[in-house]
Design an enzyme around this catalytic site. Sequence first.
Site, short mmCIF file in Angstrom:
data_model
loop_
_atom_site.label_atom_id
_atom_site.label_comp_id
_atom_site.label_asym_id
_atom_site.label_seq_id
_atom_site.Cartn_x
_atom_site.Cartn_y
_atom_site.Cartn_z
N GLY A 153 6.72 2.17 -3.11
CA GLY A 153 6.37 2.47 -1.50
C GLY A 153 4.79 2.36 -1.47
O GLY A 153 4.42 2.67 -0.01
N CYS A 154 4.07 1.96 -2.25
CA CYS A 154 2.65 1.90 -2.05
C CYS A 154 2.32 0.37 -1.73
O CYS A 154 2.68 -0.40 -2.59
CB CYS A 154 1.71 2.51 -3.10
SG CYS A 154 1.99 4.15 -3.32
N ALA A 155 1.46 0.20 -0.86
CA ALA A 155 1.04 -1.30 -0.52
C ALA A 155 0.26 -1.76 -1.86
O ALA A 155 0.30 -3.02 -2.48
CB ALA A 155 0.29 -1.56 0.75
N SER A 156 -0.68 -0.76 -2.00
CA SER A 156 -1.48 -1.10 -3.67
C SER A 156 -0.73 -0.83 -4.63
O SER A 156 0.47 0.00 -4.83
CB SER A 156 -2.78 -0.15 -3.48
OG SER A 156 -3.24 -0.06 -2.24
#
Length: 148
Positions: free
Chosen positions: A53-56
């Site tokens: 769920g993290c872009a990074s």
Amino acid sequence: MDQSDLSFSIDDVVENFSLLDEWDDRYRYVIELGRKLARFPEAERTEVNKVQGCASQVWLATTIHRREGGTVLTFAGDSDAHIVRGLVAILIVLLSGRPAAEIAGENPIALFERLGLGQHLTPQRSNGFRSMVARMRADAQAVLAEAV
């Protein structure tokens, strides 16, 4: 997993944010907090430790310490993005080394909003922060469920 570089408290973060008027300065401060994270071992950069769920790319590793009187969780983490690494540092200082029941009951999102991060970070970063919080709280809740 060593977090000895994190010699600041959440109260320090809140106070320093209140002293910094410009958001560019606050961003630099968050980045500086991320630089204080202990080196995250390459062996811990696994799919199990990767936060979804993290872009990074973000990794969180949880260590469980069973003690008389309760179970304490410690966290270590890292990210490939400087700002996110700072957010990881803030969460570790807020939650690491605390009993599972306290972690499960803590509301880091309220701190995130109080600092104004919700309005000044991209929606992807905000969602990533929420994913990190959810992961840490889920680890604490899993420990509590085992104890029942």
